[in-house]
Design a protein around this motif. Structure first.
Motif, PDB file in Angstrom:
ATOM      1  N   THR A 345      78.489  53.221   3.638  1.00  0.00           N
ATOM      2  CA  THR A 345      78.202  53.843   2.346  1.00  0.00           C
ATOM      3  C   THR A 345      79.238  54.925   2.065  1.00  0.00           C
ATOM      4  N   LEU A 349      79.380  63.300  -1.505  1.00  0.00           N
ATOM      5  CA  LEU A 349      78.108  63.917  -1.143  1.00  0.00           C
ATOM      6  C   LEU A 349      78.077  65.416  -1.412  1.00  0.00           C
ATOM      7  N   GLU A 356      83.020  60.906   1.036  1.00  0.00           N
ATOM      8  CA  GLU A 356      82.606  60.880   2.437  1.00  0.00           C
ATOM      9  C   GLU A 356      82.048  59.501   2.763  1.00  0.00           C
ATOM     10  N   ILE A 358      79.278  57.365   5.119  1.00  0.00           N
ATOM     11  CA  ILE A 358      78.067  57.403   5.932  1.00  0.00           C
ATOM     12  C   ILE A 358      78.084  56.173   6.832  1.00  0.00           C
ATOM     13  N   VAL A 366      73.526  58.724  12.738  1.00  0.00           N
ATOM     14  CA  VAL A 366      73.997  58.691  11.357  1.00  0.00           C
ATOM     15  C   VAL A 366      75.128  59.708  11.268  1.00  0.00           C
ATOM     16  N   CYS A 368      78.459  61.404   9.165  1.00  0.00           N
ATOM     17  CA  CYS A 368      79.178  61.642   7.915  1.00  0.00           C
ATOM     18  C   CYS A 368      80.627  61.928   8.267  1.00  0.00           C
ATOM     19  N   ASP A 378      76.498  64.939  12.239  1.00  0.00           N
ATOM     20  CA  ASP A 378      75.924  63.815  12.978  1.00  0.00           C
ATOM     21  C   ASP A 378      74.435  64.065  13.085  1.00  0.00           C
ATOM     22  N   SER A 389      72.572  52.193   4.339  1.00  0.00           N
ATOM     23  CA  SER A 389      71.832  53.269   3.682  1.00  0.00           C
ATOM     24  C   SER A 389      72.012  53.199   2.176  1.00  0.00           C
ATOM     25  N   ILE A 402      70.185  60.721   1.621  1.00  0.00           N
ATOM     26  CA  ILE A 402      70.463  59.439   2.270  1.00  0.00           C
ATOM     27  C   ILE A 402      69.147  58.817   2.697  1.00  0.00           C
ATOM     28  N   GLY A 416      72.131  64.882   2.083  1.00  0.00           N
ATOM     29  CA  GLY A 416      73.473  64.327   2.127  1.00  0.00           C
ATOM     30  C   GLY A 416      74.531  65.307   2.571  1.00  0.00           C
ATOM     31  N   GLY A 419      72.802  66.431   6.638  1.00  0.00           N
ATOM     32  CA  GLY A 419      72.248  65.450   7.561  1.00  0.00           C
ATOM     33  C   GLY A 419      70.874  65.806   8.083  1.00  0.00           C
TER      34      GLY A 419
END
Length: 687
Positions: A345, A349, A356, A358, A366, A368, A378, A389, A402, A416, A419
């Motif tokens: 994705t 963000l 960015e 994802i 997850v 970024c 993270d 996502s 997200i 976003g 995280g």
């Protein structure tokens, strides 16, 4: 083509295996206690949505493994549904009633084929009308016209990949050295026309398409003609059961699983030729991190300078690749991570003008990542996301969030920009989710967004954006694909939900909001404008539910055009940006097309209302007129309407030919009167 049911089932099992892959299988265990502390098992009260089953339709006895595509295939102002079953058949249904498209040759059958990729629409013969592109698992690309006729002359095939025999014993050094020494593409060898003395040192490994390709304007020259195909190369074991076939191949049966590679193949759809083959990874099939491409690449302008698009693709080896529009790797990539799951994705963000990425892996991470490969944050979730996502401003604070549905039954929502998990999330629904969630509005704008997801255990869940209530509908049919939203029933202003099940059935659900009345229809724009979601990824780089805050749309009077003739006509449309942090003075590239015919060339326009006089096609056709808006990130936004061009011309010409004849006959009758004898010979039967 594939050899039969057993090979198809192997591919299906392979797909489900990777979709269900958890962190323990990947060899890296998550900190379970940390995750469990924030899991919310309270599913809340019912949201009291009033849903009805409009229709159900079984299109096949086999499963539906890929997302259908909703499109007005024949430009009759009604949406249709294009859905390949896993084996052989491709169905096209009317969206209103779920019936086969009348007066056509749909469904189409390609014996021996299977499908891990969704269909796409593209005007392959440049006649102004979109055709249906279908991608078989064994590397063939078929095109059908709107009536369901196979366009044999347009069929393309992805070539084999030449891998050096026993490459694992003959290579040394780093990954790039291994690839360079072991791989030869069809372009390098020009294998269709010439042979090399060292051909016997290589083995031809079959190409397979296990993810949906992308059709885009990669070089941003104003012509959408580049086809990007994600390819996994391996041997169909069913094809090599006989010793004769193995001898032809030149390797032993035990070595069949030693050859596995993945890459991308770039076609120019105008010429039908391959212009680049890129091999990304090479492993053996039984490696801990095998080299498959199981998810659609993302194409976007990562440097946000309004130039050519980059290609972003994650593989099962854990490599995050970023290539330029020609297929060359960009500095800082690939990044070596854990096995990657889902399409990457990409979005701005932080609302700072920069994109960015994802990225999700099977270790429940997850990440970024910025455009240089630097990790910005993270976050840890439970399970893994099979498909990726989606983004939306769930809590309506002006920052994108997200949304992730995982294979252990949880729906997560993360901030976003940081995280961190939003309050009230995740929600434990207890199922197994293999697809991305749908984010839309099922109720007017003064209420929360809705998160909709179906699971592999046969339930459909509708979750209010604040997490306060959940609607559970027992479908009793498992689903591997995302729920789609479209205005399939034109008599309402609501969106219908479309669900594809694993037993080959399509289900259409309607939401009752009392908008089918005359008053509701007249005021549907003041009620709210529900945002449709016609495919897993509606356009090649759209992951965000914009909530009708940014995009492009034709005016209602333009959409009501039914018939156009002459050399030109006028269209009205709006470029709008109602986001909280909307940029001032922004301009965007705008183009108007009919199929592949450019009606108005790409130009730069600003936010606001626009009125353009555009050229009409020079032939009688019924097609969709689309406006394409591209921002500085290369993100595409579209709107379209169906219209007939010159289709009455033939009738008009017939009348023009008939009128002089009629005038002459009338004149003769006036001058000479009605003839006393028959002008034409007559025959009579004897009594």
């Amino acid at each position: 083509m594939m050899t039969g049911v057993m090979q198809n089932l192997f591919l299906a099992d392979l797909l489900i295996f990777f979709l269900s892959w958890n962190s323990e299988i990947s060899g890296i265990k998550t900190e379970k206690s940390e995750t469990e502390e924030i899991i919310n098992s309270n599913t809340g009260s019912s949201c009291h949505y009033d849903l009805d089953v409009v229709w159900t339709r079984e299109i096949s006895n086999s499963l539906i493994a890929v997302s259908p595509l909703v499109a007005d295939i024949n430009a009759d102002k009604f949406l249709d549904i294009i859905s390949p079953a896993f084996n052989e058949e491709v169905a096209v249904l009317q969206g209103v009633k779920g019936q086969n498209l009348p007066g056509s040759n749909w469904p189409a059958s390609l014996p021996g084929s299977s499908y891990h990729a969704s269909p796409l629409m593209y005007d392959i013969n440049s006649n102004g009308q979109d055709d249906v592109a279908v991608f078989s698992s064994d590397g063939e690309i078929f095109f059908f016209d709107a009536e369901g006729n196979l366009m044999n002359e347009r069929t393309m095939r992805i070539p084999h990949l030449k891998i050096q025999k026993e490459w694992w014993d003959k290579t040394s050094g780093m990954r790039d050295d291994v690839l360079r020494q072991s791989i030869r593409s069809s372009q390098q060898k020009n294998q269709q026309f010439m042979r090399s003395p060292d051909d016997e040192l290589f083995v031809n490994v079959s190409a397979h398409v296990l993810a949906t390709p992308v059709i885009a304007d990669l070089n941003q020259d104003g012509i959408i003609e580049e086809l990007l195909v994600p390819v996994s190369y391996y041997f169909d074991t069913g094809l090599y059961r006989s010793e004769e076939r193995l001898m032809e191949l030149g390797i032993s049966r035990s070595d069949l699983e030693m050859y596995l590679a993945c890459g991308i193949v770039l076609f120019n759809l105008t010429t039908g030729e391959i212009y680049k083959e890129v091999t990304l990874d090479l492993t053996m099939m039984n490696d801990e991190f095998p080299a498959y491409v199981l998810f659609t690449p993302t194409v976007v302008d990562l440097d946000s300078e309004g130039g050519p698009l980059e290609i972003i693709v994650g593989t099962s080896t854990g490599n995050l690749h970023v290539l330029d529009h020609t297929g060359a790797p960009t500095p800082g990539f690939p990044l070596l991570l854990s096995t990657l799951h889902g399409q990457v994705t990409v979005e701005d963000l932080f609302s700072d003008g920069h994109l960015e990425m994802i990225v999700l892996d099977t270790s429940s991470n997850v990440m970024c990542i910025d455009t240089t490969g630097k990790e910005l944050w993270d976050s840890q979730i439970s399970g893994s996301s099979s498909a990726g996502s989606r983004l939306a401003d769930i809590n309506q604070d002006g920052v994108l969030d997200i949304v992730i549905a995982t294979n252990d039954g949880h729906v997560w929502v993360l901030h976003g920009d940081t995280g961190k998990v939003l309050d009230g999330w995740p929600i434990d629904l207890g199922g197994r989710f293999l697809a991305t969630p749908l984010i839309t509005r099922l109720r007017p704008r003064d209420q929360t967004l809705d998160v909709i997801v179906s699971d592999y255990e046969g339930s459909l869940y509708i979750i209010s954006g604040d997490g306060s209530c959940i609607e559970t509908i027992q479908l009793r049919e498992s689903s591997m694909t995302p729920v789609l939203a479209a205005n399939l029933i034109p008599l309402t202003s609501d969106l219908e939900l479309l669900i594809a099940t694993s037993d080959g059935t399509l289900i259409c659900l309607s939401v009752n909001n009392d908008t089918a009345t005359k008053e509701g229809l007249e005021n549907k724009e003041t009620l709210w404008s529900p945002e449709p979601w016609h495919a897993d990824t509606p356009v090649y780089n759209r992951f965000t539910y914009m909530d009708d805050k940014f995009g492009v749309r034709f005016a209602e009077e333009t959409k009501k055009l039914g018939y156009v003739s002459g050399r030109s006509f006028v269209v009205n449309f709006e470029v709008f940006d109602n986001r909280i942090k909307a940029g001032k003075g922004l301009s965007f590239k705008v183009q108007i097309i009919s199929g592949k015919i450019i009606l108005f060339p790409q130009t730069t326009l600003s936010i606001g209302q626009h009125r353009l006089r555009i050229a009409t096609p020079n032939r009688p056709i019924r097609s969709l007129v689309s406006v394409h808006l591209t921002n500085n990130h290369g993100q595409l936004f579209t709107d379209s309407f169906a219209v007939s061009f010159h289709v009455n011309l033939i009738d008009e010409l017939q009348w023009l030919l008939f009128v002089p004849f009629l005038a002459m006959v009338t004149l003769l009758l006036l001058v000479h009167g009605y003839p006393e004898v028959d002008l034409l010979p007559m025959t009579f039967k004897n009594s």
